[in-house]
Design a protein around this motif. Structure first.
Motif, PDB file in Angstrom:
ATOM      1  N   THR A   1      -7.554   8.017  -4.693  1.00 47.64           N
ATOM      2  CA  THR A   1      -7.251   6.586  -4.618  1.00 47.64           C
ATOM      3  C   THR A   1      -5.996   6.351  -3.789  1.00 47.64           C
ATOM      4  O   THR A   1      -5.962   5.457  -2.935  1.00 47.64           O
ATOM      5  CB  THR A   1      -7.065   6.005  -6.032  1.00 47.64           C
ATOM      6  OG1 THR A   1      -8.264   6.224  -6.774  1.00 47.64           O
ATOM      7  CG2 THR A   1      -6.747   4.519  -5.985  1.00 47.64           C
ATOM      8  N   ARG A   2      -4.981   7.153  -4.004  1.00 44.72           N
ATOM      9  CA  ARG A   2      -3.742   6.994  -3.257  1.00 44.72           C
ATOM     10  C   ARG A   2      -3.924   7.348  -1.786  1.00 44.72           C
ATOM     11  O   ARG A   2      -3.302   6.725  -0.909  1.00 44.72           O
ATOM     12  CB  ARG A   2      -2.637   7.818  -3.918  1.00 44.72           C
ATOM     13  CG  ARG A   2      -2.271   7.210  -5.285  1.00 44.72           C
ATOM     14  CD  ARG A   2      -1.479   8.123  -6.163  1.00 44.72           C
ATOM     15  NE  ARG A   2      -0.107   8.238  -5.708  1.00 44.72           N
ATOM     16  CZ  ARG A   2       0.780   9.023  -6.277  1.00 44.72           C
ATOM     17  NH1 ARG A   2       0.456   9.753  -7.320  1.00 44.72           N
ATOM     18  NH2 ARG A   2       1.996   9.089  -5.800  1.00 44.72           N
TER      19      ARG A   2
ATOM     20  N   GLN B   1       0.833  -1.194   0.000  1.00 51.02           N
ATOM     21  CA  GLN B   1       0.000   0.000   0.000  1.00 51.02           C
ATOM     22  C   GLN B   1       0.880   1.262   0.000  1.00 51.02           C
ATOM     23  O   GLN B   1       0.581   2.214  -0.706  1.00 51.02           O
ATOM     24  CB  GLN B   1      -0.927   0.016   1.223  1.00 51.02           C
ATOM     25  CG  GLN B   1      -1.990  -1.065   1.204  1.00 51.02           C
ATOM     26  CD  GLN B   1      -3.048  -0.807   0.165  1.00 51.02           C
ATOM     27  OE1 GLN B   1      -3.792   0.156   0.249  1.00 51.02           O
ATOM     28  NE2 GLN B   1      -3.115  -1.674  -0.822  1.00 51.02           N
TER      29      GLN B   1
ATOM     30  N   GLN C   1       2.197   1.811  -3.373  1.00 45.34           N
ATOM     31  CA  GLN C   1       1.157   2.366  -4.236  1.00 45.34           C
ATOM     32  C   GLN C   1       0.951   3.863  -3.973  1.00 45.34           C
ATOM     33  O   GLN C   1       0.662   4.617  -4.894  1.00 45.34           O
ATOM     34  CB  GLN C   1      -0.164   1.624  -4.030  1.00 45.34           C
ATOM     35  CG  GLN C   1      -0.156   0.234  -4.634  1.00 45.34           C
ATOM     36  CD  GLN C   1      -1.459  -0.491  -4.377  1.00 45.34           C
ATOM     37  OE1 GLN C   1      -1.904  -0.598  -3.245  1.00 45.34           O
ATOM     38  NE2 GLN C   1      -2.065  -0.986  -5.437  1.00 45.34           N
ATOM     39  N   VAL C   2       1.098   4.271  -2.724  1.00 39.97           N
ATOM     40  CA  VAL C   2       0.920   5.687  -2.387  1.00 39.97           C
ATOM     41  C   VAL C   2       2.069   6.526  -2.943  1.00 39.97           C
ATOM     42  O   VAL C   2       1.844   7.541  -3.602  1.00 39.97           O
ATOM     43  CB  VAL C   2       0.821   5.887  -0.854  1.00 39.97           C
ATOM     44  CG1 VAL C   2       0.897   7.359  -0.483  1.00 39.97           C
ATOM     45  CG2 VAL C   2      -0.455   5.270  -0.314  1.00 39.97           C
TER      46      VAL C   2
ATOM     47  N   TYR D   1      -5.342   4.317  -0.232  1.00 42.80           N
ATOM     48  CA  TYR D   1      -4.267   3.357   0.025  1.00 42.80           C
ATOM     49  C   TYR D   1      -3.543   3.701   1.332  1.00 42.80           C
ATOM     50  O   TYR D   1      -3.206   2.815   2.112  1.00 42.80           O
ATOM     51  CB  TYR D   1      -3.249   3.331  -1.116  1.00 42.80           C
ATOM     52  CG  TYR D   1      -3.744   2.770  -2.424  1.00 42.80           C
ATOM     53  CD1 TYR D   1      -4.744   1.804  -2.485  1.00 42.80           C
ATOM     54  CD2 TYR D   1      -3.194   3.203  -3.624  1.00 42.80           C
ATOM     55  CE1 TYR D   1      -5.162   1.299  -3.697  1.00 42.80           C
ATOM     56  CE2 TYR D   1      -3.615   2.690  -4.839  1.00 42.80           C
ATOM     57  CZ  TYR D   1      -4.607   1.742  -4.875  1.00 42.80           C
ATOM     58  OH  TYR D   1      -5.019   1.230  -6.072  1.00 42.80           O
TER      59      TYR D   1
END
Length: 186
Positions: free
Chosen positions: A114-115, A94, A97-98, A118
């Motif tokens: 979305t981030r 996660q 992804q951020v 995450y």
């Protein structure tokens, strides 16, 4: 106009593939293990909820109660450590992804939202991983006199049905997370 759209799509796809390839394979494997661990936690909580609804045990259906139930079983502490490590893998994924955006979510409003999601998930699962490790070390409380929300709900009319349905939904979500871990992160 279509040529420009196609060119933009191709460039975006290439950029996403390159960013995706920048993530080391061992990190992806660790993330898969994290997804599967998270799925197992949800399945365990769902099973305990269904057992509580059926009146055959499983009196606590939050993560602390589920982890305490696991810790009381043979090899339960080992399983809790595996869950904690797996969840840390999920948290790392996660975070990647951020900050690295390997899926190319972008910096527009939708991508940033979305981030941010995450990041929130990473924070929540960090605490769950720490809770699993704490109970595995016998540092956490495995009991208590306060009544859980499950016990309160079971005392209500149709409470058993509600807990049973919630248990089935949680098990389904756990299976979905295991699916994500095994297929989505290729």
């Amino acid at each position: 106009m279509d040529v420009i759209d196609d060119t933009t799509k191709i460039k975006t796809k290439r950029k996403a593939e390159q960013a995706s390839n920048d993530v080391k394979p061992w990190i992806r494997g660790f993330a898969r293990f994290g997804y599967m661990s998270m799925g197992m936690v949800y399945i365990l909580i769902g099973i305990l909820a269904m057992m509580a609804a059926a009146g055959v045990g499983g009196k606590t259906t939050d993560t602390s109660g589920a982890f305490a139930s696991v810790a009381a079983k043979p090899f339960g502490e080992v399983l809790l450590w595996a869950v904690a490590v797996g969840l840390i893998g999920y948290v790392m994924w996660q975070a990647i992804q951020v900050f690295l955006d390997p899926e190319n979510k972008g910096t527009d409003f939708k991508g940033l939202f979305t981030r941010l999601a995450y990041l929130i998930a990473a924070t929540i699962y960090t605490f769950i991983a720490l809770k699993a490790a704490k109970i595995a070390l016998h540092a956490g409380s495995t009991g208590g006199s306060k009544q859980t929300w499950t016990a309160k709900l079971l005392a209500q009319p149709f409470g058993q049905w509600i807990i049973g349905i919630v248990g089935i939904i949680i098990i389904g979500f756990g299976c979905y997370q295991i699916y994500n871990g095994s297929l989505v992160l290729h």
